[in-house]
Design an enzyme around this catalytic site. Structure first.
Site, short mmCIF file in Angstrom:
data_model
loop_
_atom_site.label_atom_id
_atom_site.label_comp_id
_atom_site.label_asym_id
_atom_site.label_seq_id
_atom_site.Cartn_x
_atom_site.Cartn_y
_atom_site.Cartn_z
CG ASN A 150 22.15 -10.05 71.39
OD1 ASN A 150 21.85 -8.71 71.54
ND2 ASN A 150 23.21 -10.33 70.76
NE ARG A 151 21.50 -5.43 75.12
CZ ARG A 151 22.86 -5.75 74.68
NH1 ARG A 151 23.18 -6.47 73.75
NH2 ARG A 151 23.63 -5.45 75.64
CG HIS A 190 28.66 -14.44 75.90
ND1 HIS A 190 29.47 -13.76 76.58
CD2 HIS A 190 27.74 -13.55 75.27
CE1 HIS A 190 29.25 -12.54 76.38
NE2 HIS A 190 28.04 -12.32 75.48
CG ASP A 212 27.97 -5.31 72.33
OD1 ASP A 212 27.71 -6.56 71.54
OD2 ASP A 212 27.38 -5.33 73.32
CD GLU A 224 27.71 -12.79 71.86
OE1 GLU A 224 26.49 -13.15 72.06
OE2 GLU A 224 27.97 -11.33 72.12
#
Length: 415
Positions: free
Chosen positions: A90-91, A216, A297, A375
């Site tokens: 992820n981020r 994923h 999301d 996920e």
């Protein structure tokens, strides 16, 4: 916990196997039971196919991917089909994080000159790869480990038993994509009857470092035969909260309640993924997945699940169930992780063709809302939010407990 104490399916063959059987002509390694056929490739330790019969007895391949392993390396869009994103999924906000000293570390192992600085924390800058701007042409944040994250790399196959399991290994060097320290990881996939088990272990060998992995996989329980997956029904019985994000899906630090009856309520009852799109129109979900984005999301937190989680494989601990009324196929997800990212494939544009196992019509492709990504993982960007208390689940040191992710996917068919 030490590596030898972990349940590593196929671990016995790691020490004894002299040769690994070759993949098929498309570079895939297959695992088969009487109910399931799954295929994997070393690139990203990715799942490429998962085939089972629907309620009519028709075999359906229910995951997105490509026909040939080489195609994964050629697609510049790189949608992370079926892969293991790492070293940090992820981020990461501003492509940076600060590691503060931890007295519980058995051996901090600071580099020369770092020990004094470490008292105030050491800030690391990792390679950005998302949301470029004129002043930041590479991007303003890091997604799934950077432009050469784990799912851009070939793992080694270190154990393979066609009837039951496969184990991949990756050695991630110190400094790769800006992450500190070397990490050795083993990804083991095991199949039995109607279930697929995932076991991920990552071991830091030289420095303290953040680690968060995931699977994923893009799902479509109708084998991509229908126009979209909005009729898929999703139930996440523990997902009472979610991580608040800004317009580019970077966490803000807020933890938000998923109000009963709201668009993010998948906990109070099973709900079609497209229910709010159908009833409230696109405005009902506009911005839910970022600025200008309609759909899902989002990182859902299992806030309604009570510890301990050592019984996570029990039916009462199911964290998600996805089902399709058309094929009758249902998927139950069990995991030891505390969060769950659900993505409704809002960015699919119909430019990725289905595989030959999903039809031979060349005009067919994966459309917007044509799949669902589930996920299992920890709270996203937890390394930049120490107030959440996720450090012990996301930062690991040499000599200490390794990173471990376990998940089980159980498949069934409603006639």
């Amino acid at each position: 916990m030490r590596l030898h104490a972990l349940l590593l399916p196929g671990a016995a063959s790691l020490a004894t196997a002299k040769t690994i059987p070759s993949p098929d002509a498309n570079g895939k390694y297959w695992l088969n039971t009487t109910h399931l056929s799954l295929a994997f490739i070393p690139y990203g330790a990715s799942i490429t196919n998962l085939i089972l019969a629907d309620k009519h007895g028709k075999p359906l391949d229910i995951v997105a991917g490509y026909d040939n392993a080489t195609a994964y390396t050629l697609d510049t869009a790189h949608p992370h089909f079926g892969s293991v994103p790492g070293r940090y999924a992820n981020r990461i906000k501003n492509s940076s994080f600060t590691l503060f000293p931890d007295d519980s570390d058995p051996d901090p192992d600071f580099a020369e000159g770092e020990e004094e600085e470490a008292k105030e924390g050491i800030t690391y800058h990792v390679t950005p790869n998302e949301n470029p701007t004129p002043s930041h042409p590479q991007g303003v944040d890091t997604l799934h480990g950077g432009p050469d994250g784990w799912d851009y790399r070939n793992f080694s196959v270190v154990a393979y038993s066609p009837g039951s399991s496969i184990t991949f290994k990756l050695v991630d060097p110190d400094g790769k994509e800006g992450f500190p320290g070397e990490v050795i990881s083993y990804i083991t996939y095991t199949v039995s009857g109607n279930q697929w088990d995932i076991n991920m272990v990552a071991i830091p060998t030289t420095k303290r470092t953040p680690i968060m992995l995931s699977s994923h996989t893009y799902w479509n329980l109708d084998g991509f035969e229908l126009e979209d997956a909005l009729d898929h029904e999703l139930w996440m019985p523990f997902a009472g909260m979610r991580v608040g994000v800004d317009g580019i899906l970077v966490p803000t630090g807020e933890i938000l309640a998923n109000e009963k009856g709201g668009v993010n309520d998948f906990w109070s009852r099973p709900k079609k993924i497209g229910e709010d799109l159908m009833e409230k129109g696109e405005k009902g979900l506009e911005g839910n997945c970022g600025t200008g984005c309609t759909g899902y999301d989002n990182c859902y937190i299992h806030s309604l699940r009570s510890p301990p989680f050592d019984d996570w494989r029990q039916p009462s601990q199911m964290v998600a169930r996805l089902s399709s009324p058309h094929s009758g196929i249902k998927l139950e997800v069990y995991s030891d992780q505390d969060a769950f990212q659900m993505y409704s494939c809002n960015q699919q544009k119909g430019d990725v063709p289905v595989k030959w196992t999903q039809g031979t019509d060349e005009r067919r492709a994966i459309p917007k809302y044509g799949c669902v990504v589930l996920e299992v993982q920890d709270w996203i960007d937890g390394i930049n939010h120490p107030e959440w208390g996720r450090t012990k689940k996301q930062v690991f040191a040499p000599g200490g407990d390794p990173y471990v992710l376990q998940a089980r996917y159980v498949f069934g068919v409603d006639k």
